[in-house]
Design an enzyme around this catalytic site. Sequence first.
Site, mmCIF file in Angstrom:
data_model
loop_
_atom_site.group_PDB
_atom_site.id
_atom_site.type_symbol
_atom_site.label_atom_id
_atom_site.label_comp_id
_atom_site.label_asym_id
_atom_site.label_seq_id
_atom_site.Cartn_x
_atom_site.Cartn_y
_atom_site.Cartn_z
ATOM 1 N N GLU A 30 54.030 -14.831 28.282
ATOM 2 C CA GLU A 30 52.833 -15.662 28.267
ATOM 3 C C GLU A 30 53.229 -17.040 27.756
ATOM 4 O O GLU A 30 54.025 -17.157 26.832
ATOM 5 C CB GLU A 30 51.789 -15.055 27.318
ATOM 6 C CG GLU A 30 50.537 -15.899 27.192
ATOM 7 C CD GLU A 30 49.490 -15.287 26.251
ATOM 8 O OE1 GLU A 30 49.589 -14.093 25.930
ATOM 9 O OE2 GLU A 30 48.583 -16.028 25.844
ATOM 10 N N GLU A 78 49.937 -6.965 18.760
ATOM 11 C CA GLU A 78 50.873 -7.672 19.620
ATOM 12 C C GLU A 78 52.200 -7.855 18.878
ATOM 13 O O GLU A 78 52.203 -8.228 17.710
ATOM 14 C CB GLU A 78 50.284 -9.031 20.016
ATOM 15 C CG GLU A 78 48.838 -8.874 20.496
ATOM 16 C CD GLU A 78 48.141 -10.151 20.944
ATOM 17 O OE1 GLU A 78 48.837 -11.077 21.356
ATOM 18 O OE2 GLU A 78 46.903 -10.187 20.886
#
Length: 401
Positions: free
Chosen positions: A317, A207
């Site tokens: 997110e 990520e």
Amino acid sequence: MDVSSPIICLLLHSLVFVSLFYCNNSLETRNPLVNQTFQSEDELVKLKETIAIRLKQLNKPAVKTIQSPDGDIIDCVLTHQQPAFDHPLLKGQKPMDPPEMPKGNNQISNLSESIQLWSLSGESCPDGTIPIRRITEQDLLRANSDIRFGEKFNHQHAVQVVKDAAYYGAQATMNVWNPHGESKSVFSLAQMRIMSGTYGKDLNTIEVGWQVYPKIYGDRRTRFFIFWTADAYQHTGCYNLKCPGFVQTNKAIALGAAISPISTYNGNQFQISLFVWKDEMTGNWWLRYGDKNLGYWPTSLFTNLKNAAARVHWGGEILDEQYEQASSTQMGSGHFPDEGYKNASYFNHIYVIDSRRLWIQPTDPMIYADRPNCYNIIGGLDSSWGTYFYYGGPGKNKNCP
Ligand SMILES: *[C@@H]1O[C@H](CO)[C@@H](O)[C@H](O)[C@H]1NC(C)=O
Ligand SMILES: *[C@@H]1O[C@H](CO)[C@@H](O)[C@H](O)[C@H]1NC(C)=O
Ligand SMILES: *[C@@H]1O[C@H](CO)[C@@H](O)[C@H](O)[C@H]1NC(C)=O
């Protein structure tokens, strides 16, 4: 990130009683540091000593130290002494040279690229070293101070997804913002997440992106981050260089450092371009930031990502503390995608590497938002931006109570 806490466990692994408290108990653990009557002064002294030992393991000897205007301390550490080489599988290795990135239609748009605060004044690390953001006693204490294990954390996503194929790389350009967060333990991030495996079991992820996460960094600045896990966030992986894993090769970019400048509403837009690709020869996953190769995740760290990725997500997110009600934690610019360029946050120039090892635009990406009234996403395709989307939102509002 789906779960942040195991990382802290890992980080605090040698703080024996702290990890006992937090990593083995599930519900309703109390904070031993803030509200614990220590049996004696000795106990507190012992904890401080344990933290000092842990910091000595985490922070490698520096050949030069740079004080960043934002308060960070950047240590220039000899490349072969970086944390990665504490990993049992990597011990004794030296950083590899960057391979060539597969060629293709991967143009980067020409807006100003954001840079990092610590190097703004012209400071730099010498050849043969890498810049590492120093971890402080405060970082360790704070990261521990309000973990609540076993609680259901409330994650909200607004993402574009490709899946059910073999991906050997992914890229995107994203504009950078400084979203407001409702409390210190929530985060708001924008990232590209490369995955293979099963959620909750053996998920492997890589990520990369930017995030605001006071619990980790001690402030509300927007920071460039990387993360990996090889077991669905349970025991392996961490942010940045906080655990052995990622091998950094670049001396100009510090992982976890603050990004500057950032975009302003209806004003100047600043963006970063990130590329992750699997080197065909070694199988290692390389990371490039703009035109700089930063380093790689050795393929040996992974199980499923020893092979191609099976899915890629791009987007925003947030992590909230409360479950029933929405909070006012912002995603992206804090504005809805339909506000468009300069007002909403975006990803563009989205590409993946297919099994022919060519960069291609995802042909039929899905878009998905957990709660579109709170945070939404709108996808598109055009000749200058390629595959793109706008995403984000304010959180709590009249349609998202
Ligand atoms: C510590 O815990 C006690 C008992 O649970 C509580 O009454 C007190 O308010 C707490 N103190 C702090 C500073 O949280
Ligand atoms: C950036 O690209 C756009 C079109 O893609 C072009 O119109 C513009 O002149 C370019 N700006 C610079 C500074 O190169
Ligand atoms: C962005 O916001 C400004 C200020 O509210 C507004 O004037 C402008 O029209 C907006 N841009 C778009 C594309 O909606």
